[in-house]
Design a protein around this motif. Structure first.
Motif, short mmCIF file in Angstrom:
data_model
loop_
_atom_site.label_atom_id
_atom_site.label_comp_id
_atom_site.label_asym_id
_atom_site.label_seq_id
_atom_site.Cartn_x
_atom_site.Cartn_y
_atom_site.Cartn_z
N ASN A 1 -13.03 4.14 -4.84
CA ASN A 1 -12.05 3.81 -3.80
C ASN A 1 -12.62 2.84 -2.75
O ASN A 1 -11.86 2.17 -2.05
CB ASN A 1 -11.59 5.09 -3.12
CG ASN A 1 -10.38 4.84 -2.24
OD1 ASN A 1 -9.36 4.35 -2.71
ND2 ASN A 1 -10.49 5.15 -0.95
N VAL B 1 -5.55 -7.12 -1.94
CA VAL B 1 -5.16 -5.70 -1.84
C VAL B 1 -4.51 -5.24 -3.14
O VAL B 1 -4.74 -4.11 -3.59
CB VAL B 1 -4.19 -5.51 -0.65
CG1 VAL B 1 -3.69 -4.07 -0.61
CG2 VAL B 1 -4.89 -5.86 0.66
N ASP B 2 -3.73 -6.11 -3.76
CA ASP B 2 -3.12 -5.79 -5.04
C ASP B 2 -4.19 -5.49 -6.09
O ASP B 2 -4.09 -4.52 -6.86
CB ASP B 2 -2.24 -6.96 -5.49
CG ASP B 2 -1.58 -6.70 -6.83
OD1 ASP B 2 -1.06 -5.59 -7.04
OD2 ASP B 2 -1.57 -7.62 -7.67
N CYS C 1 -8.37 0.55 -8.55
CA CYS C 1 -8.69 1.89 -8.03
C CYS C 1 -7.62 2.92 -8.40
O CYS C 1 -7.67 4.06 -7.93
CB CYS C 1 -8.86 1.84 -6.51
SG CYS C 1 -10.29 0.85 -5.97
N ASN D 1 3.41 1.48 -1.94
CA ASN D 1 4.05 1.43 -3.26
C ASN D 1 5.54 1.13 -3.20
O ASN D 1 6.33 1.63 -4.00
CB ASN D 1 3.82 2.73 -4.02
CG ASN D 1 2.45 2.78 -4.68
OD1 ASN D 1 2.02 1.79 -5.28
ND2 ASN D 1 1.76 3.90 -4.54
N PHE E 1 -11.28 -0.70 -3.04
CA PHE E 1 -9.98 -0.93 -2.41
C PHE E 1 -10.14 -1.13 -0.91
O PHE E 1 -9.52 -2.03 -0.32
CB PHE E 1 -9.04 0.25 -2.68
CG PHE E 1 -7.83 0.25 -1.80
CD1 PHE E 1 -6.81 -0.67 -1.99
CD2 PHE E 1 -7.71 1.17 -0.75
CE1 PHE E 1 -5.70 -0.68 -1.16
CE2 PHE E 1 -6.60 1.16 0.08
CZ PHE E 1 -5.59 0.23 -0.13
N VAL F 1 0.82 -1.21 0.00
CA VAL F 1 0.00 0.00 0.00
C VAL F 1 0.86 1.27 0.00
O VAL F 1 0.36 2.35 -0.33
CB VAL F 1 -0.98 0.02 1.20
CG1 VAL F 1 -1.94 -1.14 1.12
CG2 VAL F 1 -0.23 0.02 2.52
N MET G 1 -5.85 -2.10 -5.33
CA MET G 1 -5.00 -0.97 -5.70
C MET G 1 -4.96 -0.78 -7.21
O MET G 1 -5.00 0.34 -7.71
CB MET G 1 -3.58 -1.19 -5.16
CG MET G 1 -3.48 -1.10 -3.65
SD MET G 1 -1.79 -1.17 -3.05
CE MET G 1 -1.10 0.35 -3.75
N LYS H 1 -4.32 3.11 -7.78
CA LYS H 1 -3.43 3.53 -6.70
C LYS H 1 -1.95 3.28 -6.99
O LYS H 1 -1.09 3.61 -6.17
CB LYS H 1 -3.84 2.85 -5.39
CG LYS H 1 -5.19 3.34 -4.86
CD LYS H 1 -5.47 2.84 -3.48
CE LYS H 1 -6.75 3.45 -2.93
NZ LYS H 1 -6.64 4.93 -2.78
N TYR H 2 -1.67 2.67 -8.14
CA TYR H 2 -0.27 2.50 -8.52
C TYR H 2 0.20 3.74 -9.28
O TYR H 2 -0.62 4.53 -9.77
CB TYR H 2 -0.11 1.25 -9.38
CG TYR H 2 -0.15 -0.04 -8.58
CD1 TYR H 2 0.82 -0.32 -7.63
CD2 TYR H 2 -1.17 -0.97 -8.78
CE1 TYR H 2 0.78 -1.49 -6.88
CE2 TYR H 2 -1.21 -2.14 -8.04
CZ TYR H 2 -0.24 -2.39 -7.09
OH TYR H 2 -0.28 -3.55 -6.36
N LEU I 1 -9.15 -4.44 1.25
CA LEU I 1 -8.22 -4.31 2.37
C LEU I 1 -8.84 -4.88 3.65
O LEU I 1 -8.16 -5.58 4.42
CB LEU I 1 -7.85 -2.84 2.58
CG LEU I 1 -6.85 -2.54 3.70
CD1 LEU I 1 -5.52 -3.26 3.44
CD2 LEU I 1 -6.63 -1.04 3.85
#
Length: 291
Positions: free
Chosen positions: A89, A63-64, A70, A47, A92, A45, A67, A72-73, A96
């Motif tokens: 979001n 979680v991957d 959403c 990164n 995600f 989370v 992310m 998040k990368y 989580l």
């Protein structure tokens, strides 16, 4: 009656100590899974490009996925996906939360299995088997995940042994607290074989007219116990009844078992120089083997 083992030897762990140590080792391995999975999620989370082995797969994968979908990368991560539309979001957050719940199950399994509540250890084993199957189904088997596969097998075996050692510990009577550790496998297997003997075997009368060689003989609790060889078969005879036997062309170490009046009687060959007859852990007779 000669004592076959020095139960006061302080260099030997007792049966119960040994089984408890193995059970605790399985629990410690489970705690490692929890710790490294938590560390990997934190790295994910934030990164970070770092990933540790010895981690559960499903929480990390959830979680991957959250992310990725959403957004998040880093932006360059999505260069090959065109104008990808990201989901809300909340997805995600949901992934989580599910991951945390799974990790919490592992942690609670470690915590509550401390007082030998083996059901929690069984639960963690079921979860980790599912984790391994999910990893193979999602990624497929390849050389890149060999270490992960080996780790999953190691954890599954460790948890299985922990459960097995719990049941071995449960079978031990109270007066076994000082018996040396090297007798545990013999005792537990003897108990199992004795139960099978009592419940399943059709006993037969020994044929004393057949040519035979007495390998060891003794009196135990008023019973005549004979360990002998007839042709290629070794027999354990109690009061003229064959309770156990084994057929061997070339003899190696073996143990024959009978349960008489609630006591475990064993006889056999140590694979070196002696035949023996025991009751529990005490040697009744020990005879040099002459072939």
């Amino acid at each position: 009656m000669q004592n076959g083992m020095n139960i006061n030897n302080q260099n030997n762990l007792s049966l119960k100590q040994m089984l408890r140590a193995k059970y605790a080792s399985s629990r410690n391995n489970l705690l490692l899974v929890v710790a490294f999975t938590v560390i990997n999620l934190i790295l994910l989370v934030t990164n970070s490009n770092t990933y540790f082995l010895f981690s559960a797969y499903i929480p990390y994968a959830l979680v991957d996925l959250g992310m990725f979908l959403c957004g998040k990368y880093p932006q360059e991560f999505y260069a090959d996906f065109g104008n990808m539309e990201f989901v809300d979001n909340s997805f995600f957050v949901t992934m989580l939360v599910i991951a945390i719940i799974i990790i919490l199950v592992y942690f609670l399994s470690w915590l509550f299995s401390k007082k030998y509540k083996v059901g929690w250890l069984i639960l963690s084993l079921v979860f980790f088997v599912i984790d391994a199957i999910a990893m193979l189904l999602y990624i497929g088997f390849s050389t890149e995940i060999i270490i992960d596969v080996v780790f999953h097998i190691w954890v599954i075996v460790s948890l299985s042994l922990g459960i097995s050692n719990y049941y071995k510990l449960k079978k031990l009577p109270d007066d076994f607290s000082d018996v040396p550790m090297e007798t545990v496998e013999n005792y537990v297997s003897a108990e199992n074989v004795a139960q099978e003997s009592a419940e399943q075997k059709q006993f037969k009368n020994a044929d004393f007219s057949a040519k035979h060689k007495v390998l060891a003989q003794g009196e135990i609790l008023g019973h005549t116990v004979i360990y002998r060889r007839v042709k290629r078969t070794n027999e354990l005879i109690v009061d003229g009844v064959v309770y156990d036997e084994i057929e061997t062309l070339v003899e190696t170490s073996h143990t024959l078992t009978a349960k008489i009046d609630g006591h475990i009687i064993t006889a056999g060959y140590d694979g070196k120089f002696h035949s023996f007859i025991k009751i529990g852990n005490e040697i009744v007779t020990k005879k040099i083997r002459v072939f």
